[in-house]
Motif scaffolding. Structure first.
Motif, PDB file in Angstrom:
ATOM      1  N   UNK B 306      33.283  50.260  44.240  1.00 39.54           N
ATOM      2  CA  UNK B 306      33.992  49.094  43.699  1.00 39.54           C
ATOM      3  C   UNK B 306      34.583  49.480  42.353  1.00 39.54           C
ATOM      4  N   UNK B 331      44.837  50.716  46.133  1.00 42.82           N
ATOM      5  CA  UNK B 331      45.277  49.707  47.097  1.00 42.82           C
ATOM      6  C   UNK B 331      45.767  50.344  48.385  1.00 42.82           C
ATOM      7  N   UNK B 333      44.733  52.777  49.890  1.00 40.96           N
ATOM      8  CA  UNK B 333      43.652  53.157  50.806  1.00 40.96           C
ATOM      9  C   UNK B 333      42.682  51.981  50.983  1.00 40.96           C
ATOM     10  N   UNK B 334      43.199  50.766  50.668  1.00 42.05           N
ATOM     11  CA  UNK B 334      42.437  49.520  50.841  1.00 42.05           C
ATOM     12  C   UNK B 334      41.075  49.582  50.146  1.00 42.05           C
ATOM     13  N   UNK B 335      41.047  50.207  48.984  1.00 37.00           N
ATOM     14  CA  UNK B 335      39.798  50.268  48.219  1.00 37.00           C
ATOM     15  C   UNK B 335      39.515  48.924  47.563  1.00 37.00           C
ATOM     16  N   UNK B 336      38.283  48.767  47.132  1.00 37.63           N
ATOM     17  CA  UNK B 336      37.878  47.526  46.470  1.00 37.63           C
ATOM     18  C   UNK B 336      38.162  47.682  44.979  1.00 37.63           C
ATOM     19  N   UNK B 337      39.239  47.060  44.533  1.00 38.75           N
ATOM     20  CA  UNK B 337      39.647  47.298  43.142  1.00 38.75           C
ATOM     21  C   UNK B 337      40.044  46.012  42.437  1.00 38.75           C
TER      22      UNK B 337
END
Lengths: 239, 383
Positions: B306, B331, B333-337
């Protein structure tokens, strides 16, 4: 995406918002989301909806919000939110990254609503879109009787200060959806106070009698993702 | 209340540390500070990475300078880095000069200071040594890695090199690579040091001198880059230093000159010139995109971490666009940011200063991440 709104800071360690604290239209939206899904809330404000979705439905949520006050409030709630813009920043997300993309009371404030919709349908399987209905009889009456841009409870700003630069009627939205091969799965027509009307949102009476609406939409047959003017995901890794 | 404790430990005794340049070194001494207590399942550790001229004295009183630690206000019981909940670890970086192996320390092979014989190191090497420290402490995964400026580079390197060991990450006022402007300022500082006749090709320790004039100039230049024009003007304007009128000479007529000279002269008392060369070089070499085939997103693909990326609006050394590039890659790689640009007119140094908006954001993020990690809520934390 909700300009000119300031979000009171959530006191540290304050209990999270509950369903009861949510705006009526947000509660409706929350009900349309399946548990455990991935959700992108575009114009998420202070993150109240995402927080409720995480707490009550185990949703893996992300938000985009234009106002820094909203972003900070959302981060303080423990919601993952970036400061950004629906018109430009949706392009960063990969295809199908989410199950739902939510655009609540924001479509009419974007620069290019059609491209924003295309991006929503690209990054998510389904979109939940809510917006004020410019075809509402009070708006029509205001324009007809005064000859001036409507100022109503749902559209409270004067024309020169409103963030709503692309207002539309329910019918306008449905026509665009058809053009874009977007299927309406559900539609709910709402009164000014956000309560639900019994009118079918896709019918002519809702276009006259409801002040706003919420639509759950998806691409036809889950088919090819629209490219169009919005194009595919930006080559975000340019650096 | 748990006071900050300073420790040293030795890593790489059995298994030397292979640096990015191919050289193996070991054993490596690591000086570090801890505050708070590690919980039973070792899940509440926060790794704090310091900036270029920082060190592991983040909280309490720095025994070298006698001043409060650089994040003293942020670390403590009930503070943003709440020592009632978290176990905070801050190591001095590899190449540093406060106890961790670096050019000022003794090379065990020769019995003399490493000096210019110290291998050129990278941000990645710093992180490798920190990972060994965590191994030694028996910590598989840290709850959070957090750091500003060069500390933020270490945070990004951590998430890229050891994604499974980082539950959450907060790079602050940082970048995924040093820009041409960043490198240029560092080069000015290095040239100032190397132009000092007392530098002696880096072998000044053997001659009993230090290139303090060169190092002071390097610090003065760098210090300007840490402040915004607004902050500098507010602090000094064109005010004169202890005089009514200009002296028609080259003494420090202006307060800002006097201030910079003071900054330079106090810096040389605590910092090693060679360390400054090595660490600035490590920052210059940092480029997470190039290391991943020219695509920054590749550095984060599949990341479970995260992220909370934070920048400051008036920071021109590591401007917001750098942080946005990190966010864009995450974003994609659809990371939680999460990403917040804090409104501040204090420039790059804002991450070290009292910025309530920044602190509230950080507290909120840590609190949210702690809930996801299953750490006790605020009220349940040990009083």
């Amino acid at each position: 995406m909700t300009p000119d709104k300031s979000f009171p800071p959530a006191p540290a360690g304050a209990p999270g918002a509950t369903n009861g604290d949510l705006r009526v239209d947000l509660r409706l939206i929350a009900d349309m989301v399946c548990p455990g899904s991935r959700v992108l809330d575009v114009g998420c404000g202070d993150g109240a909806l995402l927080q409720v979705l995480a707490q009550t439905k185990g949703v893996d949520g992300r938000g985009i919000e234009l106002s820094m006050a909203g972003v900070r409030a959302a981060v303080r709630r423990g919601v993952s939110v970036i400061q950004g813009n629906a018109d430009t920043d949706l392009a960063d997300y990969p295809n199908g990254a989410f199950d739902y993309a939510i655009l609540s009371q924001t479509l009419q404030a974007t620069q290019r609503p059609r491209q924003v919709l295309e991006q929503l349908m690209r990054v998510a399987e389904r979109a939940i879109v809510s917006f004020p209905n410019f075809g509402y009889w009070k708006a029509r009456w205001h324009l007809m009787s005064h000859g001036r841009m409507p100022v109503t409870r749902g559209l409270p700003e004067e024309w020169w200060e409103t963030p709503n630069i692309h207002l539309c009627t329910l019918k306008d939205f449905l026509v665009l959806a058809r053009e874009m091969d977007i299927v309406i799965e559900r539609g709910v027509a709402l009164n000014e106070d956000g309560t639900v009307t019994r009118l079918p949102a896709v019918g002519p009476w809702a276009n006259l009698l409801s002040a706003q609406a919420v639509f759950l939409v998806r691409r036809r047959n889950g088919g090819a993702r629209p490219g169009g003017a919005a194009g595919p995901a930006r080559d975000a890794d340019a650096p | 209340m748990d006071a900050p404790r300073n420790h040293t430990t030795v890593v790489g005794q059995d298994r030397p540390i292979r640096l990015d340049n191919g050289i193996e070194i070991g054993p490596v001494t690591v000086a570090y500070q801890t505050v708070g207590r590690l919980n039973a399942d070792r899940s509440n550790a926060i790794l704090v990475c310091h900036a270029l001229t920082g060190d592991h004295h983040m909280a309490g009183v720095n025994p070298v300078t006698g001043k409060r630690g650089w994040w003293d206000g942020l670390v403590g019981p009930g503070a943003v880095l709440d020592t009632n909940r978290f176990f905070i670890i801050c190591p001095n970086v590899l190449g540093g000069c406060m106890g961790t192996t670096g050019p000022r320390e003794i090379n065990p092979a020769t019995g003399r200071p490493w000096g210019p014989g110290f291998p050129v190191i990278t941000i990645g090497d710093m992180v490798t040594v920190q990972a060994r420290l965590l191994d030694a402490l028996g910590i598989d995964q840290v709850f959070c890695v957090i750091g500003g400026s060069m500390g933020g580079m270490q945070v990004l390197e951590w998430t890229s090199a050891h994604p499974q060991r980082v539950f959450s990450a907060v790079p602050i006022a940082s970048s995924y690579r040093h820009s041409a402007q960043n490198i240029a300022f560092h080069e000015v500082g290095r040239q100032a040091i190397m132009a000092d006749p007392d530098w002696h090709g880096g072998a000044y320790h053997e001659r009993g001198v230090t290139p303090h004039r060169g190092l002071a100039v390097a610090r003065m230049t760098a210090h300007i880059t840490y402040l915004s024009e607004t902050a500098l003007h507010r602090k000094f304007g064109r005010r004169l230093q202890d005089r009514e009128a200009v002296t028609y000479g080259f003494d420090a007529d202006f307060q800002v000159e006097s201030y910079l000279r003071h900054q330079g002269s106090t810096f040389v008392d605590r910092f090693d010139a060679n360390s400054y060369l090595y660490i600035t070089r490590a920052m210059d070499y940092f480029d997470l995109a190039t290391e991943h085939g020219g695509k920054l997103a590749n550095a984060f693909r599949g990341t479970p971490t995260r992220f909370c990326v934070i920048s400051f609006s008036s920071d021109w050394l590591f401007p917001t666009v750098e942080s946005r590039a990190i966010v864009r890659a995450l974003n994609s790689v659809a990371a939680n940011v999460s990403f917040v640009e804090v409104d501040s007119d204090k420039g790059h140094d804002a991450f070290l200063l009292r910025e309530p908006e920044f602190h509230e954001t950080l507290r909120g993020f840590l609190d949210g991440a702690a809930r996801h990690r299953g750490l006790p809520a605020l009220a349940e934390a040990r009083p």
